[in-house]
Scaffold this motif. Structure first.
Motif, PDB file in Angstrom:
ATOM      1  N   UNK A  36       0.876  -1.173   0.000  1.00 42.40           N
ATOM      2  CA  UNK A  36       0.000   0.000   0.000  1.00 42.40           C
ATOM      3  C   UNK A  36       0.908   1.216   0.000  1.00 42.40           C
ATOM      4  N   UNK A  37       0.604   2.198  -0.820  1.00 43.12           N
ATOM      5  CA  UNK A  37       1.436   3.404  -0.898  1.00 43.12           C
ATOM      6  C   UNK A  37       0.567   4.640  -0.727  1.00 43.12           C
ATOM      7  N   UNK A  38       1.031   5.543   0.084  1.00 44.08           N
ATOM      8  CA  UNK A  38       0.321   6.792   0.354  1.00 44.08           C
ATOM      9  C   UNK A  38       0.139   7.602  -0.927  1.00 44.08           C
ATOM     10  N   UNK A  39      -1.003   8.211  -1.079  1.00 40.33           N
ATOM     11  CA  UNK A  39      -1.262   9.057  -2.242  1.00 40.33           C
ATOM     12  C   UNK A  39      -0.573  10.409  -2.075  1.00 40.33           C
ATOM     13  N   UNK A  40      -0.024  10.916  -3.159  1.00 40.08           N
ATOM     14  CA  UNK A  40       0.629  12.224  -3.123  1.00 40.08           C
ATOM     15  C   UNK A  40      -0.370  13.366  -3.283  1.00 40.08           C
ATOM     16  N   UNK A  41      -1.591  13.046  -3.679  1.00 37.02           N
ATOM     17  CA  UNK A  41      -2.591  14.083  -3.942  1.00 37.02           C
ATOM     18  C   UNK A  41      -3.007  14.782  -2.651  1.00 37.02           C
ATOM     19  N   UNK A  42      -2.884  16.100  -2.652  1.00 41.21           N
ATOM     20  CA  UNK A  42      -3.284  16.938  -1.505  1.00 41.21           C
ATOM     21  C   UNK A  42      -2.615  16.524  -0.198  1.00 41.21           C
ATOM     22  N   UNK A  43      -1.409  16.000  -0.292  1.00 36.27           N
ATOM     23  CA  UNK A  43      -0.719  15.524   0.909  1.00 36.27           C
ATOM     24  C   UNK A  43      -0.113  16.684   1.692  1.00 36.27           C
ATOM     25  N   UNK A  44      -0.242  16.670   3.038  1.00 37.04           N
ATOM     26  CA  UNK A  44       0.393  17.693   3.870  1.00 37.04           C
ATOM     27  C   UNK A  44       1.813  17.321   4.260  1.00 37.04           C
ATOM     28  N   UNK A  45       2.329  16.231   3.676  1.00 42.69           N
ATOM     29  CA  UNK A  45       3.595  15.679   4.154  1.00 42.69           C
ATOM     30  C   UNK A  45       4.793  15.963   3.244  1.00 42.69           C
ATOM     31  N   UNK A  46       4.717  17.042   2.473  1.00 42.17           N
ATOM     32  CA  UNK A  46       5.852  17.426   1.657  1.00 42.17           C
ATOM     33  C   UNK A  46       7.054  17.789   2.526  1.00 42.17           C
ATOM     34  N   UNK A  47       8.236  17.390   2.098  1.00 44.67           N
ATOM     35  CA  UNK A  47       9.466  17.669   2.835  1.00 44.67           C
ATOM     36  C   UNK A  47      10.079  18.985   2.379  1.00 44.67           C
ATOM     37  N   UNK A  48      10.570  19.777   3.345  1.00 44.64           N
ATOM     38  CA  UNK A  48      11.023  21.124   2.997  1.00 44.64           C
ATOM     39  C   UNK A  48      12.368  21.487   3.610  1.00 44.64           C
ATOM     40  N   UNK A  49      12.967  22.501   3.024  1.00 46.91           N
ATOM     41  CA  UNK A  49      14.130  23.159   3.597  1.00 46.91           C
ATOM     42  C   UNK A  49      13.643  24.013   4.754  1.00 46.91           C
ATOM     43  N   UNK A  50      14.327  23.940   5.915  1.00 48.69           N
ATOM     44  CA  UNK A  50      13.886  24.676   7.096  1.00 48.69           C
ATOM     45  C   UNK A  50      15.063  25.364   7.773  1.00 48.69           C
ATOM     46  N   UNK A  51      14.777  26.452   8.472  1.00 52.69           N
ATOM     47  CA  UNK A  51      15.799  27.217   9.185  1.00 52.69           C
ATOM     48  C   UNK A  51      15.236  27.667  10.534  1.00 52.69           C
ATOM     49  N   UNK A  52      16.101  28.195  11.390  1.00 53.96           N
ATOM     50  CA  UNK A  52      15.615  28.821  12.607  1.00 53.96           C
ATOM     51  C   UNK A  52      14.934  30.129  12.231  1.00 53.96           C
ATOM     52  N   UNK A  53      13.844  30.429  12.905  1.00 52.60           N
ATOM     53  CA  UNK A  53      13.084  31.639  12.603  1.00 52.60           C
ATOM     54  C   UNK A  53      14.000  32.860  12.632  1.00 52.60           C
ATOM     55  N   UNK A  54      13.906  33.674  11.586  1.00 48.28           N
ATOM     56  CA  UNK A  54      14.753  34.846  11.450  1.00 48.28           C
ATOM     57  C   UNK A  54      15.815  34.685  10.379  1.00 48.28           C
TER      58      UNK A  54
END
Length: 276
Positions: A223-241
């Motif tokens: 079973x594979x999770x659907x990519x449609x409307x997924x909130x689980x996209x992986x992102x580049x992140x930093x400390x606020x500021x």
């Protein structure tokens, strides 16, 4: 030649201790103002560090970006290291996970740009289909709050279980309303789910750990999770500021370039999906 530093949780114990000692006195606005050195980014080995290495080897120099990639095997230290300034940014997580992490640990990490989705999947070394799972089968689940809930929703979507009404992103096996196959759940660290496949009947595995274990989500998952409307996209992140750090702005642009999209499509063949 790749110049990627591989860092383990144990090797960063000193950094984690530093974070623990300084967190109480941290100021949300205390972002680093030194942008003269290389941009140091913490990342999971697969596919995050691989994508960053592609940027480093093929795009960064032309863009005037000095990029250093540090690989981490866990989901904790990349955020604490970003918070305490041991690294400048990280690339490994999704929004529900980050929201939960910031809330529980008092960190101030924010997303910059979403790059890709790794569909969560159910895998097995013992059966070839979901229907072949026997009554009483043992299923391994990632034990962190967000990914466990995500795994249970994946199973519920296939009809293996039914969750209680109103269950959100903190669902646990205690929130199962119906379990017709009487499945038993074994909660393990996310990094151990793929390694547990010889010991359980099936396991729900995060995409990055599936790929690094030699699994091919697009073809191997029961079973594979659907990519449609997924909130689980992986992102580049930093400390606020630090969102406007010119090095971060350059990397965000490169990570969402046509070249990176083509690299993701070619290398991962649907097991990792570009989100831009």
């Amino acid at each position: 030649m790749r110049n990627t530093a591989k860092i383990t949780t144990a090797a960063l114990a000193v950094g984690a201790l530093t974070f623990g000692l300084t967190a109480c006195g941290s100021d949300d606005s205390s972002a680093s103002s030194d942008t003269s050195g290389p941009l140091v980014v913490a990342a999971s080995p697969t596919p995050h560090a691989e994508i960053l290495d592609y940027v480093k080897d093929h795009l960064a120099k032309k863009a005037g970006l000095d990029l250093e990639v540090k690989e981490f095997q866990d989901y904790i230290v990349p955020n604490t290291a970003t918070e305490d300034g041991s690294v400048d940014a990280n690339y490994f997580q999704n929004q529900p996970y980050l929201d939960d992490f910031n809330k529980k640990r008092g960190t101030h990490i924010v997303p910059v740009v979403t790059v890709h989705l790794e569909p969560l999947g159910l895998y097995s070394h013992k059966v070839k289909s979901v229907d072949a799972l026997k009554t009483g089968a043992t299923v391994a689940l990632p034990n962190d709050t967000v990914n466990e809930a995500r795994a249970l929703k994946l199973l519920a979507g296939k009809g293996l279980i039914t969750l209680k009404d109103g269950v959100g992103t903190e669902a646990t096996p205690q929130d199962i309303a119906a379990n017709p196959k009487k499945l038993t759940f074994k909660e393990v660290e996310a990094a151990q789910t793929a390694r547990s496949l010889d010991d359980v009947d099936a396991a729900v595995v995060n995409g990055n750990y599936a790929i690094s274990s030699g699994l091919k989500p697009a073809t191997d998952a029961l079973v594979l999770e659907s990519a449609k409307n997924s909130p689980y996209g992986n992102f580049l992140a930093v400390k606020e500021g630090n969102q406007k750090d010119p090095r971060v702005v350059k990397l965000a642009r490169l990570l969402t370039s046509p070249e990176v999209k083509k690299f993701i499509e070619t290398k991962y063949q649907g097991s990792v999906i570009a989100s831009f």
